[in-house]
Write an enzyme that holds these catalytic residues in place. Structure first.
Site, PDB file in Angstrom:
ATOM      1  N   HIS A  82      -9.424   7.149   8.770  1.00 50.61           N
ATOM      2  CA  HIS A  82     -10.269   5.979   9.044  1.00 50.61           C
ATOM      3  C   HIS A  82      -9.671   5.193  10.195  1.00 50.61           C
ATOM      4  CE1 HIS A  82     -12.957   2.590   8.395  1.00 50.61           C
ATOM      5  NE2 HIS A  82     -11.895   1.819   8.593  1.00 50.61           N
ATOM      6  N   ASP A 161     -19.968  -3.494  -1.661  1.00 48.31           N
ATOM      7  CA  ASP A 161     -19.440  -3.816  -0.335  1.00 48.31           C
ATOM      8  C   ASP A 161     -20.552  -4.221   0.611  1.00 48.31           C
ATOM      9  OD1 ASP A 161     -17.277  -3.893   1.718  1.00 48.31           O
ATOM     10  OD2 ASP A 161     -18.576  -2.395   2.630  1.00 48.31           O
ATOM     11  N   ARG A 168     -20.051 -12.244   3.450  1.00 49.46           N
ATOM     12  CA  ARG A 168     -18.856 -12.687   4.201  1.00 49.46           C
ATOM     13  C   ARG A 168     -19.202 -12.959   5.655  1.00 49.46           C
ATOM     14  NH1 ARG A 168     -15.312  -7.868   3.656  1.00 49.46           N
ATOM     15  NH2 ARG A 168     -13.974  -8.969   5.108  1.00 49.46           N
ATOM     16  N   SER A 183     -12.594  -3.695   1.243  1.00 56.68           N
ATOM     17  CA  SER A 183     -13.863  -3.186   1.758  1.00 56.68           C
ATOM     18  C   SER A 183     -13.677  -1.766   2.319  1.00 56.68           C
ATOM     19  CB  SER A 183     -14.361  -4.159   2.847  1.00 56.68           C
ATOM     20  OG  SER A 183     -15.364  -3.592   3.625  1.00 56.68           O
ATOM     21  N   LYS A 187     -14.669   2.106   0.219  1.00 57.26           N
ATOM     22  CA  LYS A 187     -15.588   3.094   0.795  1.00 57.26           C
ATOM     23  C   LYS A 187     -14.899   4.443   0.959  1.00 57.26           C
ATOM     24  CE  LYS A 187     -16.693   0.021   3.930  1.00 57.26           C
ATOM     25  NZ  LYS A 187     -17.175  -0.922   4.895  1.00 57.26           N
TER      26      LYS A 187
HETATM   27  N1  URA Z   1     -14.703  -3.058   8.259  1.00 59.83           N
HETATM   28  C1  URA Z   1     -15.076  -2.909   6.972  1.00 59.83           C
HETATM   29  O1  URA Z   1     -15.499  -1.844   6.558  1.00 59.83           O
HETATM   30  N2  URA Z   1     -14.969  -3.983   6.165  1.00 59.83           N
HETATM   31  C2  URA Z   1     -14.499  -5.183   6.572  1.00 59.83           C
HETATM   32  O2  URA Z   1     -14.425  -6.097   5.781  1.00 59.83           O
HETATM   33  C3  URA Z   1     -14.121  -5.315   7.916  1.00 59.83           C
HETATM   34  C4  URA Z   1     -14.234  -4.228   8.742  1.00 59.83           C
END
Ligand code: URA
Length: 437
Positions: A82, A161, A168, A183, A187
């Site tokens: 990632h 999320d 947010r 977050s 994922k």
């Molecule tokens: N990328 C994400 O997937 N989540 C966040 O909160 C910030 C950046």
């Protein structure tokens, strides 16, 4: 339990129990706790932070809010990568097939671009016919058969999320290391992986502008992963530069294909080799970093990486002949070089401004609902440290629309900082973090 009590507890700096965290996430996902209370909760977390057990509970509850992919039928250690996002970051497109070709299954779920940062999913969509919308059953079957699948987030993965991120975004609570970490990790863990390599970007084109913040984010994500029984390593890498030369979609995809064909810019090759070696170590295929790098370089040299991407493209409905020539990918109608108008030495790039120039050209989105143009893009022709004359081209813009060209060219000119000499050279990789492989 009552949401108001949990908000008060967090506001006053106490640590919530894992049950309390799981409760508020589950109730928010089910719309039994509203946006008003969750916004207050997010702000309390923003100011008070979260301890390790709370954060693991938050990540676990978010992950469990939707489907979790079961990859137990796939043999081997499943490893993903990632990146926290940057400008010109096309690494996943060459990295995933190389790692898969070396024997480590890569189940990769990527996102779309937003603002100045691009997204792997958009870049992949430039391959004619390529579908990024596989359901879980096809995703699993493809990883089992080909060792690689490159898809987008489905509605069923981590709905908490999606909801919380949108909240947010409008309540000034994005910039919170605990919530960013939960977050991202929720994922990634919902993909069913065993291990993860993080590419945490640092610099003017990154989410994290300082090494200190990038290190804190990386350490937090590593500790969440470890608490959840996954092996995680992180590289802190430079984003005070454009990675490679191409910024856009089809042009970035082609630059990644060039790497698989044995060419490509040296920094893209280097980062691919370094991240690939880390993935092979986590996947228990390489014994050391050197061994891993040798294996990745060999898979480039003998064409196995390219062949694996062709298999993946074909399996996902795309035309593998797109990997043979640039003009088989979308191309813009017009092309023009841009000069700065003044001479001097390029001290550095404001990388975020380069990314914004790409967005203004049509290659990126200002808002998540915007449509993008896959064929337009920027080809950088200079680098920090270069001495340039006033009429020397700094970049070539491939474009479809004159007005967009003008706005993008102006943004690009403002992205180059001219000074007496180059800023001190920055390494591509600042640090490696993470425990025993
Ligand atoms: N990328 C994400 O997937 N989540 C966040 O909160 C910030 C950046």
């Amino acid at each position: 339990m009552r949401a108001v009590d949990l908000i008060r507890k967090k506001r006053d700096g106490a640590e919530l129990t894992p049950e309390e965290v799981a409760w508020i996430v589950a109730r928010y996902t089910a719309a039994e706790v509203g946006d008003d209370q969750m916004a207050a909760f997010a702000m309390a977390v923003f100011f008070r932070g979260m301890g390790g057990p709370e954060l693991a509970a938050l990540t676990g509850a978010m992950m469990a809010s939707g489907d979790v992919i079961d990859l137990s039928s796939v043999r081997g250690v499943k490893v993903d990568k990632h990146s926290t996002g940057g400008v010109g970051d096309k690494i996943s497109i060459c990295l995933a097939p190389l790692v898969a070709a070396c024997g480590v299954p890569v189940p990769m779920i990527s996102g779309r671009g937003l603002g100045h940062t691009g997204g792997t999913l958009d870049k992949l969509s430039a391959i004619p016919g390529f579908s990024v919308d596989l359901d879980a059953a096809r995703f699993i079957a493809q990883v089992r058969e080909h060792g690689i699948a490159l898809i987008g987030q489905t509605e069923r993965l981590v709905p908490a999320d999606r909801k919380l991120y949108a909240l947010r975004d409008v309540t000034a609570t994005i910039e919170s290391i605990p919530m960013i970490s939960a977050s991202i990790m929720s994922k990634k863990l919902a993909e069913g992986i065993d291990a993860l390599v993080l590419d945490v970007k640092v610099g003017s084109g990154a989410f994290m502008k300082t090494l200190e913040d990038a290190r804190a984010l990386a350490k937090t994500m590593i500790s969440i992963g470890e608490r959840m029984g996954k092996r995680v390593r992180a590289l802190l890498t430079d984003m005070d530069r454009v990675l490679g030369r191409a910024v856009g979609n089809a042009n970035e995809t082609w630059e990644a294909i060039e790497v698989l064909r044995g060419g490509g810019p040296s920094d893209v090759v280097e980062l691919t080799v370094e991240l690939g070696a880390e993935m092979l170590i986590l996947g228990r295929v390489a014994e050391s970093l050197e061994d891993g790098k040798t294996r990745i370089r060999r898979a480039i040299a003998d064409g196995r990486g390219l062949e694996r991407l062709a298999r993946c493209v074909e399996a996902q409905g795309g035309d593998p002949r797109a990997l043979e020539a640039r003009d088989r990918l979308p191309t813009a109608r017009r092309s023009k070089e841009v000069a700065l108008g003044v001479g001097g030495t390029i001290e550095r790039f404001d990388t975020e401004a380069v990314g914004r120039a790409g967005m203004l050209l049509g290659a990126g989105r200002e808002r998540s609902s915007d449509r993008i143009n896959l064929s337009v893009g920027i080809e950088m022709m200079v680098a920090p440290g270069d001495r340039i004359g006033p009429d020397q081209p700094i970049a070539r813009l491939d474009y479809d629309d004159d007005d967009r060209f003008d706005r993008a060219a102006a943004a690009l000119r403002s992205a180059l900082v001219i000074g007496e000499g180059p800023a001190p050279a920055r390494p591509l990789i600042f640090a490696r973090l993470g425990g025993e492989a």
